[in-house]
Design an enzyme around this catalytic site. Sequence first.
Site, PDB file in Angstrom:
ATOM      1  N   HIS A 182       3.407  -5.838   6.299  1.00 23.78           N
ATOM      2  CA  HIS A 182       2.334  -5.581   7.276  1.00 23.78           C
ATOM      3  C   HIS A 182       0.967  -5.662   6.596  1.00 23.78           C
ATOM      4  O   HIS A 182       0.009  -6.199   7.158  1.00 23.78           O
ATOM      5  CB  HIS A 182       2.459  -4.161   7.855  1.00 23.78           C
ATOM      6  CG  HIS A 182       3.705  -3.906   8.643  1.00 23.78           C
ATOM      7  ND1 HIS A 182       4.685  -3.041   8.211  1.00 23.78           N
ATOM      8  CD2 HIS A 182       4.129  -4.393   9.830  1.00 23.78           C
ATOM      9  CE1 HIS A 182       5.652  -2.981   9.115  1.00 23.78           C
ATOM     10  NE2 HIS A 182       5.346  -3.803  10.101  1.00 23.78           N
ATOM     11  N   GLY A 203       4.498 -11.934  10.995  1.00 25.43           N
ATOM     12  CA  GLY A 203       5.217 -12.310   9.774  1.00 25.43           C
ATOM     13  C   GLY A 203       6.310 -13.323  10.077  1.00 25.43           C
ATOM     14  O   GLY A 203       6.942 -13.267  11.142  1.00 25.43           O
TER      15      GLY A 203
END
Length: 284
Positions: free
Chosen positions: A37, A147
């Site tokens: 993150h 991601g």
Amino acid sequence: MRVIQSLRRLQVWRCRMGQQNPRIGFVPTMGALHEGHLSLMRRARKECDLVVVSIFVNPLQFGPAEDLGRYPRTFQADRKACEQAGVDLIFFPQVKDLYPSTFQTSVVVKQLTQRWEGEIRPTHFQGVTTVVTKLLNLVGPHRAYFGQKDYQQYIVIKQLVEDLSLPVTIIRCPTVREADGLAMSSRNRYLGATERELATVLYRALSAGKKAITDGVRSGKKIQQNMMRLCKKHPELSIDYFTVCHPLTLEPLTRVDREAVLLGALRIGKVRLIDNIFAFLGSA
Ligand code: PAF
């Protein structure tokens, strides 16, 4: 760094920002933040004037037998991590505000959600696309960062944004891995020591598939068998799927004669892990 919980306050903030016209980068998360993150936040920090992170454990994307109740909620640590990553605003809404009792709308991306994660978790993507649409509407970012680890999610969200003509660019960022190759995930913290050791098999299996491709294997089935062989040595694992797919349609390839994405998912005890890698013909 500001923390906003109320939807109304966020809307007021966004309206005020609109007059100044800053480039807003958005990182949607469910919290339990890790280096994966943080890499998205740093990228957003580099490319945008303002960085907004949402932290919301979205009940709609969990199936009835899944881990919603025990999903890690670590707001104080997450807040600190966001501050250190240079985030400007955390949006931290409550379930009752995003989904009041009158809530009755869903966003569905049809085809891309049928296979792989969609087959095993039939309501998952509908929950993801519904919450992501709401978050994008509320935050109004110019760029949103996802991601590669959740590759199917990324492809589904790109389709959603295109289909609904949402004015945001979806950016795919590389998977961040532990030193032994395990893709970082909030769920890795569920793994016991032995399970953690075993978990590296997922990345090793995908890498074996990639190697087969670079070694000249072209049959999708053989490449898939190559990936599964490694996992089958460990009866403690259960395989959900290994596949070699077209990187945009996510349809399985019978012959690999172009760039492909290798997707894998398995379970170790109660923990489910997913990962993927790209393979380019002739690349090492
Ligand atoms: O990838 C996640 O963490 C979630 O699926 C997302 C995109 C934040 C939606 O809840």
